[in-house]
Design a protein around this motif. Sequence first.
Motif, PDB file in Angstrom:
ATOM      1  N   LEU A   1      77.283   5.755  17.616  1.00 56.47           N
ATOM      2  CA  LEU A   1      76.413   5.837  18.873  1.00 56.47           C
ATOM      3  C   LEU A   1      77.147   6.607  19.935  1.00 56.47           C
ATOM      4  N   GLN A   2      78.363   6.179  20.131  1.00 53.66           N
ATOM      5  CA  GLN A   2      79.504   6.855  21.350  1.00 53.66           C
ATOM      6  C   GLN A   2      79.031   8.390  21.220  1.00 53.66           C
ATOM      7  N   GLY A   3      79.485   8.801  20.017  1.00 54.77           N
ATOM      8  CA  GLY A   3      79.430  10.379  19.766  1.00 54.77           C
ATOM      9  C   GLY A   3      78.038  10.933  20.032  1.00 54.77           C
ATOM     10  N   MET A   4      76.942  10.122  19.564  1.00 62.79           N
ATOM     11  CA  MET A   4      75.395  10.571  19.905  1.00 62.79           C
ATOM     12  C   MET A   4      75.051  10.756  20.911  1.00 62.79           C
ATOM     13  N   PHE A   5      75.573   9.673  21.830  1.00 60.04           N
ATOM     14  CA  PHE A   5      75.063   9.578  23.241  1.00 60.04           C
ATOM     15  C   PHE A   5      75.882  10.708  24.127  1.00 60.04           C
ATOM     16  N   PHE A   6      76.976  11.007  23.684  1.00 57.35           N
ATOM     17  CA  PHE A   6      77.978  12.188  24.271  1.00 57.35           C
ATOM     18  C   PHE A   6      77.098  13.300  24.135  1.00 57.35           C
ATOM     19  N   ALA A   7      76.687  13.706  22.804  1.00 55.20           N
ATOM     20  CA  ALA A   7      75.941  14.844  22.577  1.00 55.20           C
ATOM     21  C   ALA A   7      74.585  14.833  23.585  1.00 55.20           C
ATOM     22  N   LEU A   8      74.062  13.791  23.670  1.00 59.51           N
ATOM     23  CA  LEU A   8      72.711  13.588  24.381  1.00 59.51           C
ATOM     24  C   LEU A   8      73.219  13.905  25.854  1.00 59.51           C
ATOM     25  N   GLY A   9      74.250  13.371  26.381  1.00 57.15           N
ATOM     26  CA  GLY A   9      74.808  13.775  27.769  1.00 57.15           C
ATOM     27  C   GLY A   9      74.742  15.383  27.906  1.00 57.15           C
ATOM     28  N   LEU A  10      75.412  15.912  26.907  1.00 57.51           N
ATOM     29  CA  LEU A  10      75.371  17.423  26.981  1.00 57.51           C
ATOM     30  C   LEU A  10      74.366  18.169  26.987  1.00 57.51           C
ATOM     31  N   ILE A  11      73.403  17.798  26.319  1.00 61.60           N
ATOM     32  CA  ILE A  11      71.970  18.413  26.102  1.00 61.60           C
ATOM     33  C   ILE A  11      71.397  18.173  27.509  1.00 61.60           C
ATOM     34  N   ILE A  12      71.544  17.009  28.190  1.00 61.74           N
ATOM     35  CA  ILE A  12      70.783  16.705  29.513  1.00 61.74           C
ATOM     36  C   ILE A  12      71.356  17.610  30.432  1.00 61.74           C
ATOM     37  N   SER A  13      72.885  17.820  30.463  1.00 60.74           N
ATOM     38  CA  SER A  13      73.578  18.598  31.233  1.00 60.74           C
ATOM     39  C   SER A  13      73.001  19.822  31.398  1.00 60.74           C
ATOM     40  N   GLN A  14      72.846  20.432  29.997  1.00 57.26           N
ATOM     41  CA  GLN A  14      72.357  21.773  30.116  1.00 57.26           C
ATOM     42  C   GLN A  14      71.068  22.167  30.356  1.00 57.26           C
ATOM     43  N   PHE A  15      70.119  20.986  30.227  1.00 57.16           N
ATOM     44  CA  PHE A  15      68.754  21.165  31.029  1.00 57.16           C
ATOM     45  C   PHE A  15      68.776  21.249  32.232  1.00 57.16           C
ATOM     46  N   LEU A  16      69.703  20.222  32.951  1.00 54.78           N
ATOM     47  CA  LEU A  16      69.877  20.386  34.456  1.00 54.78           C
ATOM     48  C   LEU A  16      70.328  21.889  34.890  1.00 54.78           C
ATOM     49  N   ASN A  17      71.297  22.335  34.027  1.00 51.52           N
ATOM     50  CA  ASN A  17      71.643  23.537  34.517  1.00 51.52           C
ATOM     51  C   ASN A  17      70.769  24.692  34.527  1.00 51.52           C
ATOM     52  N   GLU A  18      69.514  24.561  33.578  1.00 54.73           N
ATOM     53  CA  GLU A  18      68.699  25.641  33.780  1.00 54.73           C
ATOM     54  C   GLU A  18      67.814  25.373  34.969  1.00 54.73           C
ATOM     55  N   LEU A  19      67.475  23.867  35.303  1.00 55.35           N
ATOM     56  CA  LEU A  19      66.710  23.777  36.313  1.00 55.35           C
ATOM     57  C   LEU A  19      67.395  24.247  37.568  1.00 55.35           C
ATOM     58  N   VAL A  20      68.964  24.172  37.904  1.00 56.72           N
ATOM     59  CA  VAL A  20      69.390  24.569  38.818  1.00 56.72           C
ATOM     60  C   VAL A  20      69.352  26.183  38.995  1.00 56.72           C
ATOM     61  N   LYS A  21      69.772  26.818  37.893  1.00 59.76           N
ATOM     62  CA  LYS A  21      69.619  28.231  37.935  1.00 59.76           C
ATOM     63  C   LYS A  21      68.158  28.641  38.424  1.00 59.76           C
ATOM     64  N   LYS A  22      67.185  28.440  37.953  1.00 58.48           N
ATOM     65  CA  LYS A  22      65.813  28.622  38.152  1.00 58.48           C
ATOM     66  C   LYS A  22      65.625  28.360  39.586  1.00 58.48           C
ATOM     67  N   SER A  23      66.333  27.183  40.108  1.00 58.31           N
ATOM     68  CA  SER A  23      65.856  26.948  41.798  1.00 58.31           C
ATOM     69  C   SER A  23      66.718  27.645  42.575  1.00 58.31           C
ATOM     70  N   VAL A  24      67.956  28.187  42.297  1.00 58.11           N
ATOM     71  CA  VAL A  24      68.823  28.800  43.095  1.00 58.11           C
ATOM     72  C   VAL A  24      68.739  30.351  42.895  1.00 58.11           C
ATOM     73  N   GLN A  25      68.183  30.550  41.613  1.00 51.87           N
ATOM     74  CA  GLN A  25      68.009  32.183  41.409  1.00 51.87           C
ATOM     75  C   GLN A  25      69.074  33.039  41.898  1.00 51.87           C
ATOM     76  N   GLN A  26      70.328  33.055  41.546  1.00 50.89           N
ATOM     77  CA  GLN A  26      71.438  33.789  42.032  1.00 50.89           C
ATOM     78  C   GLN A  26      71.551  34.842  40.743  1.00 50.89           C
ATOM     79  N   ALA A  27      71.616  36.050  41.080  1.00 52.10           N
ATOM     80  CA  ALA A  27      71.991  37.051  39.997  1.00 52.10           C
ATOM     81  C   ALA A  27      73.074  37.157  39.685  1.00 52.10           C
ATOM     82  N   ARG A  28      73.398  37.474  38.282  1.00 51.98           N
ATOM     83  CA  ARG A  28      74.732  37.593  37.767  1.00 51.98           C
ATOM     84  C   ARG A  28      75.066  38.901  38.293  1.00 51.98           C
TER      85      ARG A  28
END
Length: 223
Positions: A51-78
């Motif tokens: 379970l520790q590993g499964m929730f570790f993976a879940l945390g990474l998924i949530i982190s990447q989801f938040l990353n996309e939200l921040v990117k779309k909110s800030v909209q800073q170009a590469r």
Amino acid sequence: MTTHPLKAVTLTYVLYRKGDQLGHFLAWVSLIPVFISISGFISHFMFRRELQGMFFALGLIISQFLNELVKKSVQQARPETCDMLEMCDFGWPSSHSQYMFFFAVYFTFLTYRRIGLSTERQKFIVASIPWVTAFLTMYSRVYLGYHTVAQVFAGATLGTVLGALWYWVLNSILIFYFPAIEESTFGRMFYVKDSSYIPNVMKFEYDNARAARKNLAEKRVSD
């Protein structure tokens, strides 16, 4: 027929200058998040069911989801090199850097508090590995032209904060629900388990594996 521009999947499409050996190496470094996600966590679920590993993976998924939200909110170009790389979507913060620093922080906490290593030197060596790959990944994204320095540092900072926060939430709050998950229909069907309460899991499994082998050998002799 209407044609549409093609777009590569972010984590698997890495370009580098032909003949650039360092760029070639760093392009592979940029794929470390993919290797961790596919080979690491899928293998962990198949063979460990922790379970520790499964929730570790879940945390990474949530982190990447938040990353996309921040990117779309800030909209800073590469950086301007995005035209050559065909990667002109938003770049702040870097998802690769965020992923790797989340992983490094969480893995470090696991190493020092959960994974059974006998000496501080062993813990330091094991915990250092993801940090080396995290900084290499961060550097690779700038070197290859996918991100600015500010974007990779923003990703690293966000990943560090989210990794520490998720570890605290999981091991201070959610961990109390692990026994219920173990005893659930899902837990029993897939042999899901929690070894967080065992001080040295590696030694525990090693001792039990040896004991099981000896018992089997003794049973064969008696038969």
